[in-house]
Scaffold this motif. Structure first.
Motif, PDB file in Angstrom:
ATOM      1  N   TRP A  62       0.842  -1.191   0.000  1.00  0.00           N
ATOM      2  CA  TRP A  62       0.000   0.000   0.000  1.00  0.00           C
ATOM      3  C   TRP A  62       0.882   1.247   0.000  1.00  0.00           C
ATOM      4  O   TRP A  62       2.027   1.221   0.441  1.00  0.00           O
ATOM      5  CB  TRP A  62      -0.923   0.022   1.226  1.00  0.00           C
ATOM      6  CG  TRP A  62      -0.211   0.055   2.561  1.00  0.00           C
ATOM      7  CD1 TRP A  62       0.162  -1.019   3.324  1.00  0.00           C
ATOM      8  CD2 TRP A  62       0.224   1.222   3.270  1.00  0.00           C
ATOM      9  NE1 TRP A  62       0.793  -0.601   4.466  1.00  0.00           N
ATOM     10  CE2 TRP A  62       0.860   0.766   4.473  1.00  0.00           C
ATOM     11  CE3 TRP A  62       0.151   2.600   3.032  1.00  0.00           C
ATOM     12  CZ2 TRP A  62       1.393   1.648   5.409  1.00  0.00           C
ATOM     13  CZ3 TRP A  62       0.691   3.476   3.967  1.00  0.00           C
ATOM     14  CH2 TRP A  62       1.298   3.001   5.140  1.00  0.00           C
ATOM     15  N   SER A  63       0.319   2.329  -0.513  1.00  0.00           N
ATOM     16  CA  SER A  63       1.055   3.590  -0.500  1.00  0.00           C
ATOM     17  C   SER A  63       0.092   4.768  -0.450  1.00  0.00           C
ATOM     18  O   SER A  63      -1.085   4.646  -0.795  1.00  0.00           O
ATOM     19  CB  SER A  63       1.967   3.715  -1.734  1.00  0.00           C
ATOM     20  OG  SER A  63       1.225   3.671  -2.934  1.00  0.00           O
ATOM     21  N   ILE A  64       0.613   5.905  -0.007  1.00  0.00           N
ATOM     22  CA  ILE A  64      -0.142   7.159   0.042  1.00  0.00           C
ATOM     23  C   ILE A  64       0.057   7.856  -1.291  1.00  0.00           C
ATOM     24  O   ILE A  64       1.185   7.977  -1.775  1.00  0.00           O
ATOM     25  CB  ILE A  64       0.359   8.041   1.203  1.00  0.00           C
ATOM     26  CG1 ILE A  64       0.148   7.304   2.540  1.00  0.00           C
ATOM     27  CG2 ILE A  64      -0.350   9.387   1.210  1.00  0.00           C
ATOM     28  CD1 ILE A  64       0.807   7.990   3.722  1.00  0.00           C
ATOM     29  N   ASP A  65      -1.028   8.319  -1.896  1.00  0.00           N
ATOM     30  CA  ASP A  65      -0.925   8.799  -3.272  1.00  0.00           C
ATOM     31  C   ASP A  65       0.079   9.927  -3.461  1.00  0.00           C
ATOM     32  O   ASP A  65       0.871   9.902  -4.394  1.00  0.00           O
ATOM     33  CB  ASP A  65      -2.292   9.185  -3.841  1.00  0.00           C
ATOM     34  CG  ASP A  65      -3.065  10.180  -2.991  1.00  0.00           C
ATOM     35  OD1 ASP A  65      -2.616  10.520  -1.883  1.00  0.00           O
ATOM     36  OD2 ASP A  65      -4.151  10.618  -3.440  1.00  0.00           O
ATOM     37  N   ARG A 100      -1.601   0.572  -5.129  1.00  0.00           N
ATOM     38  CA  ARG A 100      -1.466   1.337  -6.358  1.00  0.00           C
ATOM     39  C   ARG A 100      -0.518   0.655  -7.351  1.00  0.00           C
ATOM     40  O   ARG A 100       0.447   0.003  -6.945  1.00  0.00           O
ATOM     41  CB  ARG A 100      -0.966   2.748  -6.026  1.00  0.00           C
ATOM     42  CG  ARG A 100      -1.937   3.527  -5.166  1.00  0.00           C
ATOM     43  CD  ARG A 100      -1.324   4.794  -4.569  1.00  0.00           C
ATOM     44  NE  ARG A 100      -0.797   5.711  -5.552  1.00  0.00           N
ATOM     45  CZ  ARG A 100      -1.538   6.566  -6.257  1.00  0.00           C
ATOM     46  NH1 ARG A 100      -2.859   6.617  -6.062  1.00  0.00           N
ATOM     47  NH2 ARG A 100      -0.988   7.379  -7.142  1.00  0.00           N
ATOM     48  N   PRO A 101      -0.768   0.820  -8.655  1.00  0.00           N
ATOM     49  CA  PRO A 101       0.144   0.248  -9.654  1.00  0.00           C
ATOM     50  C   PRO A 101       1.555   0.813  -9.561  1.00  0.00           C
ATOM     51  O   PRO A 101       2.508   0.173 -10.003  1.00  0.00           O
ATOM     52  CB  PRO A 101      -0.511   0.648 -10.988  1.00  0.00           C
ATOM     53  CG  PRO A 101      -1.934   0.906 -10.673  1.00  0.00           C
ATOM     54  CD  PRO A 101      -1.942   1.464  -9.277  1.00  0.00           C
ATOM     55  N   THR A 102       1.684   1.993  -8.975  1.00  0.00           N
ATOM     56  CA  THR A 102       2.974   2.671  -8.881  1.00  0.00           C
ATOM     57  C   THR A 102       3.965   1.899  -8.010  1.00  0.00           C
ATOM     58  O   THR A 102       4.879   1.255  -8.507  1.00  0.00           O
ATOM     59  CB  THR A 102       2.769   4.085  -8.324  1.00  0.00           C
ATOM     60  OG1 THR A 102       1.869   4.010  -7.196  1.00  0.00           O
ATOM     61  CG2 THR A 102       2.142   4.987  -9.363  1.00  0.00           C
ATOM     62  N   LEU A 103       3.802   1.972  -6.695  1.00  0.00           N
ATOM     63  CA  LEU A 103       4.756   1.354  -5.776  1.00  0.00           C
ATOM     64  C   LEU A 103       4.928  -0.134  -6.052  1.00  0.00           C
ATOM     65  O   LEU A 103       6.050  -0.660  -5.986  1.00  0.00           O
ATOM     66  CB  LEU A 103       4.313   1.565  -4.326  1.00  0.00           C
ATOM     67  CG  LEU A 103       5.214   0.937  -3.254  1.00  0.00           C
ATOM     68  CD1 LEU A 103       6.628   1.518  -3.316  1.00  0.00           C
ATOM     69  CD2 LEU A 103       4.625   1.114  -1.867  1.00  0.00           C
TER      70      LEU A 103
END
Length: 253
Positions: free
Chosen positions: A76-79, A94-97
């Motif tokens: 999980w990550s903070i946007d 998110r697909p990012t992290l």
């Protein structure tokens, strides 16, 4: 790029050391630093620096795993810690992290192989493969990689809960397509068969704008932009602040 990097090799080594061994906070924002070290070494065709930094890269990866990985295999990550401000989908899985850490695990595996550390290389290769499976199985909404929103205490930077992993149950205003859905391809994460996502990239109804690509699909709830509000296509900071105020600024119309 290869020539430019080869001109300033010591600069990049110092830069990586600043983040991994110096005063830089490498986890203040999400990053793919192990993958970057691998690319740096590949350009120079010399992996000595990467091998030297291997323990630091492993330590960074293991911190993310300890603090951010959940039982579903995702991180999980903070946007706004993705260095892209607040987003319509918000914080969560998110697909990012998850793409960054997939790339980092693969890079650590390759560096460990170069170092002759076969056990470590095998372990991180398996970690990368499992994370890839989790991204494809959980973040793919039939035609796009999307965020699974979760409740995060942004001040304390801790995970609270995730109401659902089923896209059909996610509220419409957060069940959205965003440009970050293409990030997995930057790291060659998706297998063949996910290419249908690129259908939306060249359509004005979705991501294609007159001044560039929108960061959110124009057809999504809360993502409508106007040329008057954003004539340059780069986004503006509306008065008032708060997440809701961001919903209308991510669209180069």
């Amino acid at each position: 790029m290869k020539l430019w990097l080869s001109w300033y090799p010591s600069f990049w080594a110092i830069y990586f050391c600043f983040w991994l061994r110096g005063s830089g906070d490498v986890r203040s924002y999400s990053t793919w630093i192990a993958d970057a070290v691998w690319d740096y070494c590949s350009v120079l065709e010399d992996y000595g620096f990467g091998i030297e930094m291997l323990d630091d890269l492993i330590s960074n990866f293991e911190w993310w795993t300890k603090e951010h990985r959940r039982d579903n295999g995702l991180y999980w990550s903070i946007d706004d810690r993705d260095a892209m401000e607040c987003s319509i989908s918000g914080s969560g899985f998110r697909p990012t992290l998850n793409s960054y850490l997939y790339a980092d695990a693969a890079a650590i595996s390759r560096l460990a192989e170069k170092a002759g550390k076969e056990v470590t290389a095998s372990r991180f290769a398996k970690t990368a493969e499992k994370l890839k499976e989790s991204v494809q199985n959980s973040l793919w909404n039939g035609d796009f990689f999307q965020v699974i929103p979760a409740e995060i205490d942004c001040k304390e930077k801790c995970f609270i809960s995730c109401g659902t992993m089923d896209f059909e149950d996610i509220p419409a205003d957060r069940n959205v397509k965003e440009l970050i859905g293409y990030i997995p391809w930057y790291f060659n994460l998706p297998d063949a068969g996910y290419e249908k996502a690129f259908y939306y990239l060249t359509r004005e109804e979705n991501f294609l704008g007159k001044a560039g690509l929108r960061t959110a699909d124009r057809s999504q709830p809360g993502a409508a932009g106007s040329e008057a509000a954003d004539p340059g296509g780069m986004g503006v900071f509306p008065a008032g602040g708060g997440r809701d105020s961001w919903k209308n600024i991510y669209n180069p119309v």
